[in-house]
Design a protein around this motif. Sequence first.
Motif, short mmCIF file in Angstrom:
data_model
loop_
_atom_site.label_atom_id
_atom_site.label_comp_id
_atom_site.label_asym_id
_atom_site.label_seq_id
_atom_site.Cartn_x
_atom_site.Cartn_y
_atom_site.Cartn_z
N ARG A 1 3.98 -20.85 -13.95
CA ARG A 1 2.75 -20.97 -14.75
C ARG A 1 2.08 -21.89 -13.91
O ARG A 1 0.85 -22.01 -13.69
CB ARG A 1 3.27 -21.76 -16.06
CG ARG A 1 3.55 -20.87 -17.13
CD ARG A 1 3.42 -21.65 -18.47
NE ARG A 1 3.97 -20.82 -19.61
CZ ARG A 1 3.20 -19.92 -20.14
NH1 ARG A 1 1.92 -19.72 -19.60
NH2 ARG A 1 3.66 -19.31 -20.98
N LYS A 2 2.49 -23.02 -13.18
CA LYS A 2 2.15 -24.10 -12.50
C LYS A 2 1.45 -23.41 -11.20
O LYS A 2 0.21 -23.80 -10.96
CB LYS A 2 3.02 -25.11 -12.11
CG LYS A 2 2.43 -26.32 -11.26
CD LYS A 2 3.19 -27.40 -11.32
CE LYS A 2 2.45 -28.70 -10.47
NZ LYS A 2 1.69 -29.33 -11.14
N LYS A 3 2.15 -22.53 -10.60
CA LYS A 3 1.92 -21.84 -9.48
C LYS A 3 0.44 -20.91 -9.64
O LYS A 3 -0.31 -21.02 -8.71
CB LYS A 3 2.83 -21.04 -8.83
CG LYS A 3 2.61 -20.20 -7.56
CD LYS A 3 3.80 -19.38 -7.18
CE LYS A 3 3.38 -18.33 -5.94
NZ LYS A 3 4.60 -17.55 -5.56
N ARG B 1 -1.88 -21.70 -18.31
CA ARG B 1 -1.03 -22.47 -19.43
C ARG B 1 -0.30 -21.95 -20.45
O ARG B 1 0.43 -22.25 -20.91
CB ARG B 1 -1.94 -23.86 -19.73
CG ARG B 1 -2.31 -24.55 -18.47
CD ARG B 1 -3.50 -25.77 -18.66
NE ARG B 1 -2.46 -26.65 -19.47
CZ ARG B 1 -3.00 -27.90 -19.96
NH1 ARG B 1 -4.31 -28.05 -19.80
NH2 ARG B 1 -2.37 -28.73 -20.82
N SER C 1 8.01 -22.33 -16.09
CA SER C 1 7.20 -23.39 -16.06
C SER C 1 6.56 -23.53 -14.72
O SER C 1 5.56 -23.78 -14.24
CB SER C 1 7.86 -24.72 -16.40
OG SER C 1 8.31 -24.50 -17.60
N GLY D 1 -1.30 -21.23 -12.15
CA GLY D 1 -2.64 -21.68 -13.06
C GLY D 1 -2.67 -21.35 -14.53
O GLY D 1 -4.04 -21.24 -14.97
#
Length: 123
Positions: free
Chosen positions: A27-29, A33, A24, A31
Amino acid sequence: MLPITSTTAALAAVALVVLSITVSLHRKKVGVRIGYGEDIALMRRIRAQGNFIEYVPLALILLALAEYRQASAAMLWTIAGLLVVGRCLHIAGILTGRTPLSAPGMVGTYGALLAGAAALMFG
């Protein structure tokens, strides 16, 4: 009841949460999804998590059934130990890309599954 399985399942739950958080956060780092885009580190994290989910549930079921059927403590700890050590090695190998870690990790995992099956069939 089932103290060896309970301990092993608790360790597996913590490991899965850690693996999931690393996916997670990465994924955020980056970008991304869905999927892994072109990010190899994200792909490795996803596969480490996915592979964990593919093998651990059945191994825990075998361990629980063997413990319920009162297999020897030595057999139960062997199954649990092979699973925990095997999964740790495999995760380290997948995340770092080092086959010398992931290969013995899979052998340990296979050993846990086969020992669990043997405990049920012949125990």
